[in-house]
Design an enzyme around this catalytic site. Structure first.
Site, short mmCIF file in Angstrom:
data_model
loop_
_atom_site.label_atom_id
_atom_site.label_comp_id
_atom_site.label_asym_id
_atom_site.label_seq_id
_atom_site.Cartn_x
_atom_site.Cartn_y
_atom_site.Cartn_z
CG HIS A 60 -0.40 0.10 2.52
ND1 HIS A 60 0.40 -0.88 3.09
CD2 HIS A 60 -0.49 1.08 3.45
CE1 HIS A 60 0.76 -0.49 4.31
NE2 HIS A 60 0.25 0.70 4.54
CG HIS A 62 0.15 4.42 4.66
ND1 HIS A 62 -0.58 3.67 5.55
CD2 HIS A 62 -0.70 5.38 4.20
CE1 HIS A 62 -1.82 4.15 5.62
NE2 HIS A 62 -1.91 5.19 4.81
CG ASP A 64 5.01 3.12 7.35
OD1 ASP A 64 4.09 3.59 6.65
OD2 ASP A 64 4.82 2.20 8.17
CG HIS A 65 4.18 0.11 4.29
ND1 HIS A 65 3.97 -1.20 4.66
CD2 HIS A 65 3.81 0.86 5.36
CE1 HIS A 65 3.48 -1.23 5.90
NE2 HIS A 65 3.37 0.01 6.34
CG HIS A 119 -3.95 0.27 6.71
ND1 HIS A 119 -3.88 0.85 7.96
CD2 HIS A 119 -2.79 0.59 6.07
CE1 HIS A 119 -2.71 1.50 8.06
NE2 HIS A 119 -2.04 1.36 6.93
CG ASP A 138 0.57 -1.19 7.81
OD1 ASP A 138 1.47 -2.00 8.09
OD2 ASP A 138 0.78 0.04 7.73
CG HIS A 176 3.91 -1.57 11.53
ND1 HIS A 176 4.71 -0.46 11.66
CD2 HIS A 176 3.20 -1.37 10.39
CE1 HIS A 176 4.48 0.37 10.66
NE2 HIS A 176 3.57 -0.15 9.86
ZN LIG Z 1 2.80 0.75 8.17
ZN LIG Z 2 -0.01 1.74 6.42
#
Ligand SMILES: [Zn+2]
Ligand SMILES: [Zn+2]
Length: 264
Positions: A60, A62, A64-65, A119, A138, A176
């Site tokens: 996805h 985001h 941090d990915h 998410h 996530d 995570h």
């Molecule tokens: Zn994440």
């Molecule tokens: Zn995420």
């Protein structure tokens, strides 16, 4: 064409930021990375193991990915796979957009793509049946599930139910290390769940030694993850106590649990 066996594929966590795991798959000097939010730790892991990066898989959008995708692609020329419903920054490198029903081959392994919105709206998961492995970003977490940033409770519940139909020995490679916090919440929902008490104890011991609690197995999640247990009587009672009327439907049980966890 080299033949691969399940046992020869290695899957390692590459820790990043505060609590992210970027999953590194490797086989015979070749590698793939799932959700590289940061390029630096991936470059370090590749160098330490003398691996050549062939594929970048994104679940996805985001940051941090995805933060390391462009830099890794530029340096290695690795193929990029992204969710069809989301826009991912690749630094101009071409990407293959994927959705439910698609299958790709990575390191000689067939990965099936599942749509798991909730998410984010276009979130996908990668399932490797022969490896009994699921890379779900996530969506499903060890002991919990992702926050609903873009989807509805009904969408997330449907996504989790789709994942819950996989074989029980499927390992859940989520993105995570949220497990202890998730299990504290799960115990508030189901204090008398013996499997949950044991899992909480086991995971606390792992974290005390800074050992990852991920991957878990789907069987473990079905026994202890409240978000996969909305039809269980103790979970419905807890939701009803939190918000009278919640037990009217599976969706409303799920919605109450998710809202409760947000403020837990
Ligand atoms: Zn994440
Ligand atoms: Zn995420």
């Amino acid at each position: 064409m080299p033949t691969t066996t399940v046992a020869e594929i290695t899957i390692d966590p590459v820790p990043a930021f505060r609590d992210n795991y970027l999953w590194l798959l490797s086989y015979a000097g070749r590698a793939a990375i799932v959700d590289p939010g940061d390029a630096a730790p991936v470059f370090a892991a590749l160098a330490a193991r003398s691996l050549t990066l062939e594929a970048i898989l994104v679940t996805h959008h985001h940051a941090d990915h995805t933060g390391g995708v462009a830099e890794l692609a530029r340096a290695t020329g690795a193929a990029i796979f992204t969710p069809a419903g989301e826009s991912i920054a690749t630094g101009g490198a071409p990407a293959r957009a994927l959705c439910e029903g698609d299958a790709i081959e990575v390191l000689g392994q067939r990965l099936q793509v599942l749509d798991v919105p909730g998410h984010t709206a276009g979130h996908i998961a990668y399932c490797a049946p022969a490896l009994r492995a699921l890379f779900c970003g996530d969506t499903l977490f060890a002991g919990g599930c992702g926050r609903l940033f873009e989807g509805t409770p009904a969408q997330m519940l449907a996504s989790l139910r789709k994942l819950a139909t996989l074989p029980g020995d499927t390992r859940i490679y989520c993105a995570h290390e949220y497990t202890l916090s998730n299990l504290r919440f799960a115990l508030a929902v189901e204090p008398d769940n013996l499997h949950l008490q044991q899992r909480s104890e086991r995971c606390s011991q792992l974290r005390a030694r800074q050992v990852p609690t991920v991957p878990s197995t789907l069987a473990e999640e079905r026994e202890t993850n409240p978000f996969l247990r909305v039809t269980e009587a103790p979970v419905r009672r807890a939701a009803e106590q939190r918000t009278p009327g919640a037990a009217a439907s599976d969706e409303s049980v799920f919605a109450v649990l998710r809202a409760w966890k947000n403020v837990f």
